[in-house]
Design an enzyme around this catalytic site. Structure first.
Site, PDB file in Angstrom:
ATOM      1  N   GLU A 165       0.821  -1.226   0.000  1.00  0.00           N
ATOM      2  CA  GLU A 165       0.000   0.000   0.000  1.00  0.00           C
ATOM      3  C   GLU A 165       0.852   1.272   0.000  1.00  0.00           C
ATOM      4  O   GLU A 165       0.533   2.255  -0.677  1.00  0.00           O
ATOM      5  CB  GLU A 165      -0.930  -0.006   1.228  1.00  0.00           C
ATOM      6  CG  GLU A 165      -1.869   1.168   1.319  1.00  0.00           C
ATOM      7  CD  GLU A 165      -2.799   1.290   0.121  1.00  0.00           C
ATOM      8  OE1 GLU A 165      -3.699   0.447  -0.014  1.00  0.00           O
ATOM      9  OE2 GLU A 165      -2.614   2.210  -0.690  1.00  0.00           O
ATOM     10  N   ILE A 216      -1.700   7.683   1.235  1.00  0.00           N
ATOM     11  CA  ILE A 216      -3.018   7.633   0.561  1.00  0.00           C
ATOM     12  C   ILE A 216      -3.423   6.181   0.311  1.00  0.00           C
ATOM     13  O   ILE A 216      -2.645   5.429  -0.280  1.00  0.00           O
ATOM     14  CB  ILE A 216      -2.972   8.341  -0.820  1.00  0.00           C
ATOM     15  CG1 ILE A 216      -2.444   9.768  -0.695  1.00  0.00           C
ATOM     16  CG2 ILE A 216      -4.337   8.311  -1.493  1.00  0.00           C
ATOM     17  CD1 ILE A 216      -2.234  10.456  -2.047  1.00  0.00           C
ATOM     18  N   GLY A 263      12.554  14.391   5.040  1.00  0.00           N
ATOM     19  CA  GLY A 263      12.441  12.926   4.880  1.00  0.00           C
ATOM     20  C   GLY A 263      11.563  12.517   3.714  1.00  0.00           C
ATOM     21  O   GLY A 263      11.153  11.362   3.615  1.00  0.00           O
ATOM     22  N   GLU A 302      13.965  10.626  -2.010  1.00  0.00           N
ATOM     23  CA  GLU A 302      14.635   9.324  -2.077  1.00  0.00           C
ATOM     24  C   GLU A 302      16.096   9.483  -1.663  1.00  0.00           C
ATOM     25  O   GLU A 302      16.632  10.593  -1.677  1.00  0.00           O
ATOM     26  CB  GLU A 302      14.564   8.784  -3.510  1.00  0.00           C
ATOM     27  CG  GLU A 302      13.162   8.464  -3.978  1.00  0.00           C
ATOM     28  CD  GLU A 302      12.478   7.437  -3.106  1.00  0.00           C
ATOM     29  OE1 GLU A 302      12.948   6.303  -3.027  1.00  0.00           O
ATOM     30  OE2 GLU A 302      11.446   7.773  -2.484  1.00  0.00           O
ATOM     31  N   LYS A 339       5.816   4.290  -9.789  1.00  0.00           N
ATOM     32  CA  LYS A 339       4.481   4.269  -9.174  1.00  0.00           C
ATOM     33  C   LYS A 339       3.398   4.155 -10.248  1.00  0.00           C
ATOM     34  O   LYS A 339       2.419   3.424 -10.077  1.00  0.00           O
ATOM     35  CB  LYS A 339       4.283   5.522  -8.334  1.00  0.00           C
ATOM     36  CG  LYS A 339       5.180   5.554  -7.094  1.00  0.00           C
ATOM     37  CD  LYS A 339       5.178   6.925  -6.472  1.00  0.00           C
ATOM     38  CE  LYS A 339       5.965   6.967  -5.169  1.00  0.00           C
ATOM     39  NZ  LYS A 339       6.189   8.337  -4.698  1.00  0.00           N
ATOM     40  N   GLY A 345       6.523  11.162   3.657  1.00  0.00           N
ATOM     41  CA  GLY A 345       6.633  11.567   5.068  1.00  0.00           C
ATOM     42  C   GLY A 345       6.537  10.364   5.978  1.00  0.00           C
ATOM     43  O   GLY A 345       5.856   9.381   5.673  1.00  0.00           O
TER      44      GLY A 345
HETATM   45  P1  NDP Z   1      15.891   5.647   4.681  1.00  0.00           P
HETATM   46  O1  NDP Z   1      17.149   5.731   3.892  1.00  0.00           O
HETATM   47  O2  NDP Z   1      15.549   6.734   5.625  1.00  0.00           O
HETATM   48  O3  NDP Z   1      15.849   4.271   5.504  1.00  0.00           O
HETATM   49  C1  NDP Z   1      16.303   3.054   5.019  1.00  0.00           C
HETATM   50  C2  NDP Z   1      16.978   2.342   6.173  1.00  0.00           C
HETATM   51  O4  NDP Z   1      17.302   1.016   5.774  1.00  0.00           O
HETATM   52  C3  NDP Z   1      18.299   3.016   6.563  1.00  0.00           C
HETATM   53  O5  NDP Z   1      18.426   3.053   7.954  1.00  0.00           O
HETATM   54  C4  NDP Z   1      19.320   2.121   5.916  1.00  0.00           C
HETATM   55  O6  NDP Z   1      20.570   2.160   6.545  1.00  0.00           O
HETATM   56  C5  NDP Z   1      18.668   0.768   6.090  1.00  0.00           C
HETATM   57  N1  NDP Z   1      19.230  -0.214   5.186  1.00  0.00           N
HETATM   58  C6  NDP Z   1      19.542  -0.078   3.891  1.00  0.00           C
HETATM   59  N2  NDP Z   1      20.066  -1.212   3.401  1.00  0.00           N
HETATM   60  C7  NDP Z   1      20.083  -2.100   4.442  1.00  0.00           C
HETATM   61  C8  NDP Z   1      20.510  -3.446   4.560  1.00  0.00           C
HETATM   62  N3  NDP Z   1      21.039  -4.108   3.540  1.00  0.00           N
HETATM   63  N4  NDP Z   1      20.357  -4.055   5.742  1.00  0.00           N
HETATM   64  C9  NDP Z   1      19.857  -3.385   6.783  1.00  0.00           C
HETATM   65  N5  NDP Z   1      19.446  -2.101   6.744  1.00  0.00           N
HETATM   66  C10 NDP Z   1      19.546  -1.462   5.559  1.00  0.00           C
HETATM   67  O7  NDP Z   1      14.717   5.464   3.607  1.00  0.00           O
HETATM   68  P2  NDP Z   1      13.168   5.722   3.838  1.00  0.00           P
HETATM   69  O8  NDP Z   1      12.753   5.201   5.149  1.00  0.00           O
HETATM   70  O9  NDP Z   1      12.855   7.116   3.481  1.00  0.00           O
HETATM   71  O10 NDP Z   1      12.550   4.836   2.671  1.00  0.00           O
HETATM   72  C11 NDP Z   1      12.474   3.449   2.756  1.00  0.00           C
HETATM   73  C12 NDP Z   1      11.660   2.930   1.583  1.00  0.00           C
HETATM   74  O11 NDP Z   1      10.342   3.491   1.630  1.00  0.00           O
HETATM   75  C13 NDP Z   1      12.202   3.348   0.213  1.00  0.00           C
HETATM   76  O12 NDP Z   1      11.910   2.339  -0.707  1.00  0.00           O
HETATM   77  C14 NDP Z   1      11.397   4.592  -0.134  1.00  0.00           C
HETATM   78  O13 NDP Z   1      11.308   4.833  -1.507  1.00  0.00           O
HETATM   79  C15 NDP Z   1      10.054   4.212   0.439  1.00  0.00           C
HETATM   80  N6  NDP Z   1       9.175   5.316   0.762  1.00  0.00           N
HETATM   81  C16 NDP Z   1       9.634   6.386   1.465  1.00  0.00           C
HETATM   82  C17 NDP Z   1       8.793   7.410   1.801  1.00  0.00           C
HETATM   83  C18 NDP Z   1       9.253   8.587   2.573  1.00  0.00           C
HETATM   84  O14 NDP Z   1       8.454   9.540   2.734  1.00  0.00           O
HETATM   85  N7  NDP Z   1      10.486   8.635   3.065  1.00  0.00           N
HETATM   86  C19 NDP Z   1       7.379   7.396   1.381  1.00  0.00           C
HETATM   87  C20 NDP Z   1       6.988   6.200   0.669  1.00  0.00           C
HETATM   88  C21 NDP Z   1       7.872   5.214   0.371  1.00  0.00           C
HETATM   89  P3  NDP Z   1      21.676   3.177   5.949  1.00  0.00           P
HETATM   90  O15 NDP Z   1      21.144   4.544   6.150  1.00  0.00           O
HETATM   91  O16 NDP Z   1      22.875   2.847   6.754  1.00  0.00           O
HETATM   92  O17 NDP Z   1      21.820   2.839   4.484  1.00  0.00           O
HETATM   93  N1  HSE Z   2      10.414  10.259  -2.500  1.00  0.00           N
HETATM   94  C1  HSE Z   2       9.036   9.889  -2.578  1.00  0.00           C
HETATM   95  C2  HSE Z   2       8.200  11.118  -2.811  1.00  0.00           C
HETATM   96  C3  HSE Z   2       8.614   9.201  -1.312  1.00  0.00           C
HETATM   97  O1  HSE Z   2       8.712  12.232  -2.628  1.00  0.00           O
HETATM   98  O2  HSE Z   2       7.046  10.997  -3.222  1.00  0.00           O
HETATM   99  C4  HSE Z   2       7.221   8.646  -1.371  1.00  0.00           C
HETATM  100  O3  HSE Z   2       7.131   7.580  -2.248  1.00  0.00           O
END
Ligand code: NDP
Ligand code: HSE
Length: 406
Positions: free
Chosen positions: A124, A131, A182, A185, A200, A297
């Site tokens: 989702e 959303i 946050g 990407e 997407k 977010g």
């Molecule tokens: P972040 O970079 O903030 O978080 C990812 C986390 O995963 C980091 O702590 C990273 O560590 C860790 N990580 C990466 N590779 C590994 C591994 N091999 N083993 C263990 N830990 C690992 O990303 P987000 O939380 O922002 O995003 C996560 C996913 O969600 C992405 O696919 C993104 O596109 C998606 N997403 C994000 C949104 C947002 O608003 N941020 C919204 C919707 C989707 P390290 O930093 O050390 O690499």
């Molecule tokens: N980087 C993406 C955005 C995160 O700004 O829409 C949500 O998928």
């Protein structure tokens, strides 16, 4: 009780932890059982953080723990996310993810594995952040033939375009803000060049049209060429520039693209600002439905991930059917699709306007005060390849080319 693991403790992963802990009672009641976060996987140490005691950097430990029934993959990127998700599903664990790169590249295969294992692969949060859009497409609009999808699919770029339009902010400073919040990407090129939006769009289109839409086949243009002058022209035309992903069913094919689009201010999408996203879906029976909310977010996205965890907890041993066939959906070449465009030309000499107007039969001309060295034409709807051929023959300096709604 059901044990779960969170893979990745970044923006979304820490949000998933927070949503479950803050709303534990609600989450447990909706799941019908207590959701226990048994592991958080990350490579970093988080000393002093509440997850310190359940932190691991060893995925095999999670994989081989039979009590873990649900894995939330929120690390991002294709690898090792794909390997981890596949291994977990093959072990009969359900996987939920916010990772659009993973879903756009391997969604169909992972859905199929989940079905054979009576588990679930749910995503989702992979489109539209907080959303609800995947579930309405898969579970609500099931009586319709979906004819069209259109929307703002990226929060970062909408945040940048809104700040540029309303506050006159610069591109680079606004991108930095989106990163600090946050939204962006890890590599923000994915946001600003449209690669995130196209993944997407491919996910939504695959679910809507029931065949695999390959994001690599879709024309993709980001917002890096949009200038403050383009935005001034848009304002003069009572319009707004938005990064739009759209696909339309045309017989047994679709046309699809991600590109900046000039939209009249009276259109509901023009009023979607900041990190908000909006997605229109047109079905042959339901007509238009629109979905609106925070497109990125920490907490909105985590809320969507946790909704999948709850769904997976409610369906242990039962697969929730998701229709996404591995047959590839053909995409109509961009040149064969009809568009109207605003084309800005540099005024080389006194006759430039005359030559351009003659080349684009029926086009309207726009002159903007303070920009005497240029003008813009608003073309009538015609095949994009014809527009490009006229421009090539004309040989005038094009300052920008922006497609227009309608
Ligand atoms: P972040 O970079 O903030 O978080 C990812 C986390 O995963 C980091 O702590 C990273 O560590 C860790 N990580 C990466 N590779 C590994 C591994 N091999 N083993 C263990 N830990 C690992 O990303 P987000 O939380 O922002 O995003 C996560 C996913 O969600 C992405 O696919 C993104 O596109 C998606 N997403 C994000 C949104 C947002 O608003 N941020 C919204 C919707 C989707 P390290 O930093 O050390 O690499
Ligand atoms: N980087 C993406 C955005 C995160 O700004 O829409 C949500 O998928």
């Amino acid at each position: 009780m059901i044990d779960i693991a969170i893979l990745g403790y970044g923006t979304v992963g820490s949000g998933v932890y927070e949503v479950i802990k803050n709303n534990q009672e609600i989450v447990d009641r909706k799941s019908g059982k207590h959701i226990n976060i048994k592991y958080v996987l990350d490579l970093r140490k988080f000393s002093g953080d509440p997850v310190e005691d359940i932190l691991t950097d060893d995925f095999e430990k999670i994989l081989n723990d039979e009590d873990v029934k649900i894995v939330a993959e929120v690390m991002g990127g294709v690898e090792p996310a794909y390997t981890f998700a596949k291994k977990a599903l093959l072990k009969g664990k359900s996987v939920v993810t916010s990772n659009k790169e993973l879903v756009a590249s391997h969604g169909q295969e992972l859905i199929a594995i989940a079905a054979t294992k009576k588990a679930n692969f749910l995503f989702e949060a992979s489109v539209g952040g907080g959303i609800p859009i995947i579930r309405p497409l898969c579970s609500s609009l099931t009586a319709d033939c979906i004819l069209e999808i259109k929307g703002i699919l990226n929060g970062t770029t909408n945040y940048i375009l809104t700040k540029m339009a309303y506050e006159g902010s610069g591109f680079d400073e606004t991108l930095k803000e989106a990163q600090a919040l946050g939204y962006a990407e890890k590599d923000p090129t994915n946001d600003i060049e449209g690669f995130d939006s196209v993944r997407k769009l491919a996910i939504l289109s695959s679910l809507a049209y029931k065949k695999t839409v390959d994001f690599r086949d879709i024309y993709t243009e980001g917002i890096t060429k949009i200038t403050k002058t383009d935005i001034e022209y848009a304002k003069a035309l009572n319009s707004t520039i938005k990064l739009i992903g759209e696909s339309r069913l045309k017989g047994d094919k679709i046309d699809a693209k991600v590109a900046p689009l000039m939209i009249k201010n009276t259109h509901p999408i023009a009023m979607v600002n900041g990190v908000f996203n909006a997605i229109f879906i047109n079905g042959d029976m339901s007509g238009d439905t629109m979905y609106y909310g925070s497109g990125a977010g920490k907490l909105p996205t985590a809320s969507a991930v946790v909704s999948d965890i709850i769904d997976a907890a409610r369906h242990v041993g039962v697969n929730i059917r998701i229709d996404w066939d591995d047959e590839k959906m053909p995409i109509i070449p961009l040149g064969d699709t009809k568009v109207c465009a605003m084309i800005r030309f540099a005024k080389k000499d006194a006759k430039t306007e005359e030559r351009c107007v003659a080349a684009f039969d029926g086009a309207d001309i726009i002159r903007l005060e303070g920009h005497e060295g240029e003008f813009a034409l608003l073309t009538k709807a015609q095949n994009e390849s014809d527009i490009k051929a006229i421009l090539e023959k004309l040989g005038e300096e094009v300052l920008s080319f922006i497609r227009m709604e309608g």
